[in-house]
Design an enzyme around this catalytic site. Structure first.
Site, PDB file in Angstrom:
ATOM      1  N   LEU A  73     -60.400 -33.653   2.021  1.00  6.33           N
ATOM      2  CA  LEU A  73     -59.961 -34.394   0.851  1.00  6.33           C
ATOM      3  C   LEU A  73     -61.064 -35.351   0.401  1.00  6.33           C
ATOM      4  O   LEU A  73     -61.272 -35.562  -0.793  1.00  6.33           O
ATOM      5  CB  LEU A  73     -58.676 -35.161   1.163  1.00  6.33           C
ATOM      6  CG  LEU A  73     -57.956 -35.797  -0.017  1.00  6.33           C
ATOM      7  CD1 LEU A  73     -57.641 -34.767  -1.096  1.00  6.33           C
ATOM      8  CD2 LEU A  73     -56.677 -36.468   0.458  1.00  6.33           C
ATOM      9  N   MET A  76     -63.531 -33.326  -1.541  1.00  3.04           N
ATOM     10  CA  MET A  76     -62.933 -33.013  -2.836  1.00  3.04           C
ATOM     11  C   MET A  76     -63.000 -34.232  -3.767  1.00  3.04           C
ATOM     12  O   MET A  76     -63.294 -34.112  -4.956  1.00  3.04           O
ATOM     13  CB  MET A  76     -61.480 -32.568  -2.637  1.00  3.04           C
ATOM     14  CG  MET A  76     -60.888 -31.890  -3.850  1.00  3.04           C
ATOM     15  SD  MET A  76     -59.367 -31.048  -3.403  1.00  3.04           S
ATOM     16  CE  MET A  76     -58.188 -32.311  -3.795  1.00  3.04           C
ATOM     17  N   HIS A  77     -62.771 -35.405  -3.205  1.00  7.94           N
ATOM     18  CA  HIS A  77     -62.867 -36.650  -3.966  1.00  7.94           C
ATOM     19  C   HIS A  77     -64.312 -36.851  -4.467  1.00  7.94           C
ATOM     20  O   HIS A  77     -64.528 -37.233  -5.616  1.00  7.94           O
ATOM     21  CB  HIS A  77     -62.432 -37.815  -3.074  1.00  7.94           C
ATOM     22  CG  HIS A  77     -62.468 -39.148  -3.717  1.00  7.94           C
ATOM     23  ND1 HIS A  77     -61.650 -39.508  -4.770  1.00  7.94           N
ATOM     24  CD2 HIS A  77     -63.235 -40.246  -3.451  1.00  7.94           C
ATOM     25  CE1 HIS A  77     -61.908 -40.747  -5.117  1.00  7.94           C
ATOM     26  NE2 HIS A  77     -62.864 -41.220  -4.341  1.00  7.94           N
ATOM     27  N   GLY A  78     -65.275 -36.570  -3.608  1.00  6.45           N
ATOM     28  CA  GLY A  78     -66.683 -36.679  -3.999  1.00  6.45           C
ATOM     29  C   GLY A  78     -67.035 -35.712  -5.115  1.00  6.45           C
ATOM     30  O   GLY A  78     -67.758 -36.067  -6.055  1.00  6.45           O
TER      31      GLY A  78
END
Length: 107
Positions: A73, A76-78
């Site tokens: 996650l 994915m945030h990056g």
């Protein structure tokens, strides 16, 4: 999650977040008529985006060589920050151009 993917993710978040913030700062300076500062902010944003792109390209290279990172996650945030930074820089350049056009017509 292994430490390497955390480090890579935070690098992506750091540089992309910096680029995104600088793009927004460029818009604010442009709105105030500070064209030179706005353009400088865009250049700094692009420099940060290049750093983020190196991180992103490294991930793609590793995956192409069969070394896919585990789902994260945080990664994915990056990636989300990276995408937003690209969009904001592009839009900031357009907005600065519009501000400059309006300013030149008002003279």
């Amino acid at each position: 999650m292994n430490t390497d993917i955390q480090t890579v993710s935070f690098g992506l978040i750091l540089h992309s977040g910096n680029a995104k913030s600088m793009g927004m700062e460029a818009i604010a300076h442009s709105r105030k008529g500070e064209k030179k500062v706005a353009r400088e902010k865009i250049e700094h944003a692009k420099d940060e985006l290049k750093k983020a792109q190196k991180v992103h390209a490294g991930l793609i290279y590793e995956e192409a060589n069969g070394l896919s990172p585990e789902f994260s996650l945080l990664l994915m945030h990056g990636e989300d920050h990276f995408t937003m930074a690209q969009i904001i820089i592009d839009l900031a350049q357009e907005i600065i151009g519009i501000h400059e056009k309006i300013e030149s017509r008002c003279k």
